[in-house]
Write a protein that holds these residues in place. Structure first.
Motif, short mmCIF file in Angstrom:
data_model
loop_
_atom_site.label_atom_id
_atom_site.label_comp_id
_atom_site.label_asym_id
_atom_site.label_seq_id
_atom_site.Cartn_x
_atom_site.Cartn_y
_atom_site.Cartn_z
N VAL A 67 80.31 41.42 61.87
CA VAL A 67 79.59 41.53 63.14
C VAL A 67 78.08 41.58 62.90
CG1 VAL A 67 79.21 42.99 65.17
CG2 VAL A 67 81.51 42.69 64.26
N ASP A 81 72.23 42.61 70.65
CA ASP A 81 73.49 42.32 71.34
C ASP A 81 74.35 43.57 71.38
OD1 ASP A 81 75.78 41.31 72.44
OD2 ASP A 81 76.02 39.66 71.01
N VAL A 84 78.93 43.31 71.37
CA VAL A 84 79.82 42.85 70.31
C VAL A 84 81.13 43.65 70.23
CG1 VAL A 84 78.07 41.75 68.87
CG2 VAL A 84 78.46 44.22 68.66
N GLN A 87 83.37 42.45 72.99
CA GLN A 87 83.88 41.12 72.67
C GLN A 87 84.99 41.18 71.63
OE1 GLN A 87 81.11 37.76 72.46
NE2 GLN A 87 79.44 39.19 72.91
N GLY A 128 79.23 34.73 74.23
CA GLY A 128 77.92 34.73 73.59
C GLY A 128 76.97 33.75 74.27
N SER A 239 76.67 35.28 67.44
CA SER A 239 77.03 36.70 67.48
C SER A 239 78.39 36.88 68.15
CB SER A 239 75.96 37.49 68.24
OG SER A 239 76.28 38.86 68.30
N ALA A 243 81.82 38.38 66.44
CA ALA A 243 82.54 39.50 67.05
C ALA A 243 84.00 39.16 67.27
CB ALA A 243 81.87 39.89 68.37
N GLU A 267 78.87 48.05 67.94
CA GLU A 267 77.48 47.58 68.14
C GLU A 267 76.49 48.51 67.45
OE1 GLU A 267 79.00 50.28 71.07
OE2 GLU A 267 79.60 48.19 70.82
#
Length: 336
Positions: A67, A81, A84, A87, A128, A239, A243, A267
């Motif tokens: 990640v 971000d 993540v 996701q 993303g 990203s 993830a 994250e």
């Protein structure tokens, strides 16, 4: 003949063999800390120098690094971000639905697993794109733009699973988390490949130079004609892909998927690894290898404390302290 006066040395920071001490620790502090942790554990932690301990630490850090590779690219552009973890939960919720035939029945399990993996990663890649579009097209602050999926994403994962734990026994899928080709954990191999690939992209390609240029000075990048919007869109897409892959690894390890837990807090772990590894949080400078070292350092700190009887809560406090020191060193480096 009058001898000229020799110029007096200017006062400044302490020098270490001609190198600014602050600059030295800003650049090599993570590596030094990791080396000291290894030496300490070799001397004081029983069974540290074993393959089992190495595998434990590498497997625990692998998903964070996967990640964090995408997060490094995002932060290098001056963004962040926060979505993540959510996701990861979406990918982890969607994959079992597909390969267990709940969505569409498929007679060949290998095809079902391949479709499940591909579809799940594709979906997070598109998420993303959504993040990148909000940031690049509508110029929404990254922390606000990605907060949308941070909140909604886990809700989507819970809707997909009706809030239920999904368990499965599908070796053809679980290899991504439990496989040991040549005795090496599969996720460690994935982590290594991604680190090498991302480091090469960042250092050797035009795209990598564009990422650093956008993060260093976006206005100058625009005036120079660089595709700023496309660069931002690309890094948030990457990203999302990272993830999604990490989410598959996590449920592969557990042979189950819990939308409430998969990717929870990831994250923060990824951002911590990036910060400790030496990537500037304001963008313009990034190091993928540093991110790997940062993640390993944080993991080894936690392992060291737990192995020596320190409660996990205290380990979290130490972790926060390490991040604070890393950010402070970054600030000192920029101001001097």
């Amino acid at each position: 003949m009058i001898e000229k006066a020799r110029p007096q040395p200017k006062m400044g920071y302490t020098r270490l063999q001609g190198m600014d001490l602050m600059g030295f620790f800003s650049r090599y502090g993570t590596l030094v800390a990791l080396a000291l942790l290894i030496v300490f554990n070799l001397a004081h932690t029983p069974n540290f120098a074993t393959m089992q301990t190495l595998n434990i630490n590498l497997t625990q850090v692998a998903t964070i690094v996967i990640v964090a590779v995408g997060m490094t690219l995002v932060i290098a552009t001056g963004g962040v971000d926060l979505s993540v973890g959510s996701q990861m939960a979406i990918a982890g919720a969607l994959a079992p639905i597909i390969f267990t035939g709940k969505l569409v029945a498929m007679s060949n399990i290998y095809v079902a697993v391949a479709v499940a993996m591909g579809a799940s990663i594709l979906v997070t890649g598109l998420l993303g794109v959504f993040n990148g579009y909000l940031v690049a097209r509508f110029r929404i602050q990254p922390i606000v733009a990605t907060l949308v999926l941070f909140i909604a994403g886990r809700g989507i994962a819970q809707v997909l699973t009706n809030g239920n734990l999904q368990t499965f026994t599908v070796p053809q899928f679980s290899w991504i988390g439990l496989g040991r080709p040549l005795g090496i954990p599969t996720q460690v191999i994935i982590m290594a490949v991604m680190v090498v690939l991302a480091a090469w992209v960042l250092r050797k390609t035009v795209f990598g130079r564009h990422i650093l240029a956008v993060g260093g000075n976006e206005t100058a990048a625009l005036l120079a004609g660089l595709p700023v919007a496309r660069v931002k869109l690309a890094v948030y897409t990457i990203s999302g892909l990272c993830a999604g892959l990490a989410g598959l690894v996590v449920i592969g390890i557990n042979s189950s998927s819990d939308a409430n837990l998969v990717g929870l807090g990831m994250e923060l772990d990824a951002i911590a690894a990036v910060a400790v590894g030496g990537t500037l949080m304001s963008g313009g400078k990034a190091t993928i290898v540093g991110t790997l070292l940062g993640a390993l350092t944080i993991q080894l700190v936690r392992y060291t404390l737990l192995s020596n009887g320190v409660p996990d809560a205290a380990a979290l406090v130490v972790k926060a302290g390490i991040i604070a020191v890393a950010v402070w060193l970054q600030r000192q480096q920029r101001s001097h």
